[in-house]
Design a protein around this motif. Structure first.
Motif: not given
Length: 373
Positions: A117-119, A130-131, A136-137, A193-194
């Protein structure tokens, strides 16, 4: 094995600016854990005195806050750090008349590879992406009218990049004092998400004003280190004009590999552990003395069963239903000429013996006597 987040950040003056007002954050091993990191891009608002100072204040305040405070949810800690940075910039504006409009925009995230996860804390028109799987998102939204129209699909990416009001933003860090409740409506505080092999990208508008998402994806999909990819993104923006400062931060991690099993042709003896049961186990304890008695009787029972099976042919009639035996007559007719000569005293002894014998055997005894017993 703990996952490790790998980071790289870089900022560039660009082709047209005389001062770089951008800054960035890359903190590896956040809270002493290699799977956590702090990353982000900060852009001092151009055209106002103190843009570079505002970006530096935001960088130092957020880094110091998150490295000092480690207890609590990451999203809440990041939110508090962003508020602290905003209020510190605001205080500087009040104390220095020449910095009355100093401010910055930022996209900062706490990355947690173990939780995948990322915050994120975001304000302004810096961006986070996010790739993933070749695409790319976009994980932040621009606080500008043009950016909102692009996010909603009213404008295409190409149209938004050429729009004359693209850089007019509605929110900046440092414009007003914030308390905990105000920040919920001012900063965008979110999570995303990460995943393993993802590449998180945080950048200033010096990149996104010139480089399309397709061009970013092409660079990020090519082999090479994060440092190489960061430089290639900056070079691409400069190649397309470099009209503003360019800041790029990349972060990624790989999934921990499970140790493989060694194969061998040799036989391996595996000890079999005897389970032990405690008083609170599902299986109740067994009475030891009773168990020993059962074990001693086991061979006897097995021998009986084997013997029974081996003699089944001879013993099966035992289980069959028997008819009562036919009665034996008290006298038997025997031809006189067939009777042997027997001593009378001997016959009396035989009669005594016959009377004492079970009636089932009388016939055979008497026959033996008459035949010369």
């Amino acid at each position: 094995m703990s996952r490790t987040v790998v980071l790289h950040g870089q900022t560039d003056l660009g082709r047209r600016r005389e001062e770089n007002e951008d800054n960035f954050i890359t903190v590896s091993g956040l809270w002493g854990t290699p799977s956590r990191a702090l990353a982000g891009a900060i852009d001092g608002v151009g055209g106002y005195e103190g843009g570079a100072e505002a970006a530096l204040i935001a960088k130092e305040t957020i880094e110091e806050y998150l490295q000092h405070f480690s207890f609590g949810a990451p999203l809440q800690l990041l939110k508090e750090a962003a508020i602290a940075a905003n209020n510190k910039i605001f205080e500087q504006r009040r104390e220095h008349a020449t910095l009355g409009r100093m401010s910055c925009v930022l996209s900062v995230a706490v990355l947690d590879a173990d939780k995948e996860m990322m915050y994120i804390a975001h304000v302004g028109d810096s961006r986070g992406y996010v790739y993933r799987n070749g695409s790319m998102l976009k994980i932040t939204r621009d606080h500008s009218s043009v950016g909102m129209k692009e996010d909603s699909g009213y404008l295409t990416e190409a149209e938004a990049m050429q729009h004359p009001r693209r850089n007019e933003i509605s929110k900046m860090a440092g414009e007003q004092f914030l308390d905990a409740e105000d920040s919920n409506n001012y900063f965008d505080i979110a999570e995303h998400s990460f995943l393993p092999e993802d590449i998180a990208l945080f950048c200033s508008d010096g990149l996104t004003d010139l480089v399309t998402q397709a061009q970013m994806a092409e660079i990020l999909s090519a082999p090479g280190s994060l440092q190489l990819k960061t430089q290639q993104l900056i070079d691409k923006a400069n190649e397309l004009g470099g009209k503003d400062n360019i800041t790029v931060v990349l972060a990624t991690y790989t999934a921990a590999k499970k140790p493989g099993r060694k194969r061998t042709k040799e036989a391996i003896e595996v000890p079999i552990a005897t389970p032990s049961y405690e008083s609170n186990d599902i299986m109740p304890a067994m009475n030891t003395s009773s168990a020993k008695k059962k074990i001693k009787l086991l061979p006897v029972i097995i021998a009986f069963i084997v013997g029974f099976l081996m003699n089944w042919t001879g013993t099966r009639s035992f289980f069959a239903t028997k008819e009562p035996p036919a009665p034996v007559p008290d006298t038997i007719a025997v031809p006189l000429d067939s009777l042997p000569v027997v001593d009378s005293a001997r016959l009396r002894q035989l009669d005594t013996l016959i009377n004492a014998t079970d009636t089932i055997y009388r016939d055979s005894v008497r026959r033996n006597a008459l035949q010369g017993y």
